[in-house]
Design an enzyme around this catalytic site. Sequence first.
Site, PDB file in Angstrom:
ATOM      1  N   ASP A 308       0.859  -1.187   0.000  1.00  0.00           N
ATOM      2  CA  ASP A 308       0.000   0.000   0.000  1.00  0.00           C
ATOM      3  C   ASP A 308       0.893   1.234   0.000  1.00  0.00           C
ATOM      4  O   ASP A 308       1.896   1.285   0.720  1.00  0.00           O
ATOM      5  CB  ASP A 308      -0.921   0.004   1.228  1.00  0.00           C
ATOM      6  CG  ASP A 308      -2.056   1.005   1.087  1.00  0.00           C
ATOM      7  OD1 ASP A 308      -3.225   0.582   1.047  1.00  0.00           O
ATOM      8  OD2 ASP A 308      -1.784   2.227   1.027  1.00  0.00           O
ATOM      9  N   ASP A 360      -6.702  -5.177  -4.521  1.00  0.00           N
ATOM     10  CA  ASP A 360      -7.754  -4.593  -3.676  1.00  0.00           C
ATOM     11  C   ASP A 360      -7.567  -3.080  -3.685  1.00  0.00           C
ATOM     12  O   ASP A 360      -7.224  -2.461  -2.674  1.00  0.00           O
ATOM     13  CB  ASP A 360      -7.632  -5.168  -2.255  1.00  0.00           C
ATOM     14  CG  ASP A 360      -8.735  -4.684  -1.334  1.00  0.00           C
ATOM     15  OD1 ASP A 360      -9.741  -4.158  -1.840  1.00  0.00           O
ATOM     16  OD2 ASP A 360      -8.570  -4.810  -0.107  1.00  0.00           O
TER      17      ASP A 360
END
Length: 508
Positions: A308, A360
């Site tokens: 991330d 995601d």
Amino acid sequence: MRKRILISFAVFIAGLCSIIYELLVSTTATYFLGDGVRQFSIIIGVYLFSMGIGAFLSKFFREMPLKFFVHIEFLLGLIGGISVPLLFYSFVSVDALTLQIICLAIIFLIGLLTGMEVPLLTFVSDESDFKNNLSNVLSLDYIGGLLATLLFPFLLLPFVGLYYSSLIFGIFNILLGLALNHVFLEKSKKTLFLGLLSITVLLVLVIFGGQLLKAWDHAIYKNPIVLNEQTPYQKIVVTKKQEDLRLYLNRVIQFSSADEYRYHEPLVHVPISLHAQPKTVLILGGGENLASREVLKHELVAAIDVVDIDSTMFHLAKTDPNFVKVNDGAAKNKRVHLIAEDAFTFLHRIDKKYDIIIADLPDPTNEAIARLYSKQFFLLAKQKLNKNGLFVTQSGEIYFSNSVFSCINNTLTEVYKHVKPYHTYIPSFGDWGFIIASDIPIDEQDVKRDLPDNLKFLTENQFQMAFEFPKDIQIAETKINTLDSPIILNYFLDDWNKWKTDLQSGTK
């Protein structure tokens, strides 16, 4: 000598503040209206055009250049200072078209006044026998602009925020005018009054800024806000009402703890159940670690890498009690490795390969995210898969945003031999789509392992039904999303605008 230094400083501050205002308005417009390339292009164009008009008009004020410059600083400081607060208020009060017009009107006025600054100071320096006045004025103005472009992304946006940045630099502009009035204009009382009135307005907005921002936030987010943080990458807002925890990134909801399992269980367990030996899993995005929570339910998986771009999300996932509760402590599990890096850069950099890659990622609301749904990104992901590897990505709402869903599917078919969409209904989001892709055949009937026992939503029957689509939802013909032509952003904005209009008119 003191006067010459003050004029030089005035040129520097003028260049600094004007660029800051342009960046503030452009960034705020992008946050609220989307499509950063379009917003920055239009706003910069209007800004430069109005500067040209301002430069032309300045010749009519050369008889009293310094007096008019001081008044311009007061007006520019006031308009630039209230620009972001006004846009914040407009966002919750008017429609998108009106908001766009307000943005352009603000930047036009800022550009008009900015365009008058340099010529007027050139006239002043000429009167003061300022050697090589034009080159000196322009060089100092450009240096101020350079500093602005460095201050904005590295200091102002992440640590000060848009609201207070506009007010602070508006105050700088007005203080500059007051200083020039004190030194050059013999402390003109009328000019002094105008300056003090302007700075008082901005100081009131600073003093009550916390209350105003809180009221603005509550006008957007229905539930009580428990966390509100601006990072170098995004604005993170977390709300909580009773047991319903919600995460918003740049005002877009990412999950509701009331039903997030309906999203994460199909996203994770469908590809893992279809893989023969899923030992290594890469999750791109998902910094809150809800996807990794689901992967951890498979004991066969030995290593999970979560990538991330925002390390703040990892910090929240590991330390914030609300996040730790919903992710079951997944971020602190020894099988989970957290990597703070851009997903595209990570895939390009590493040599490691995985059995399953799970994307995601947020919806493609801007260019930076749109590239994560590009053909080139999918090719990079394919290169990091083992021979029998599977790639899966969330693909958005399939009814209201069918163009985006179809574009992702069609782009994946350019990269993988086998592509298969599936979906599930999520009350907080709608009918949500996913797409699984691989170079080996994908047969949802050929399940390699049973689903974990401790799931809240997904069953064997629901697993099979997820691959069935109603007649009114089909894969539409779309262009392929690429780095060179991020068409998915246009699809997203078009679908979103139509969906918003339909909702406002009470239809679907």
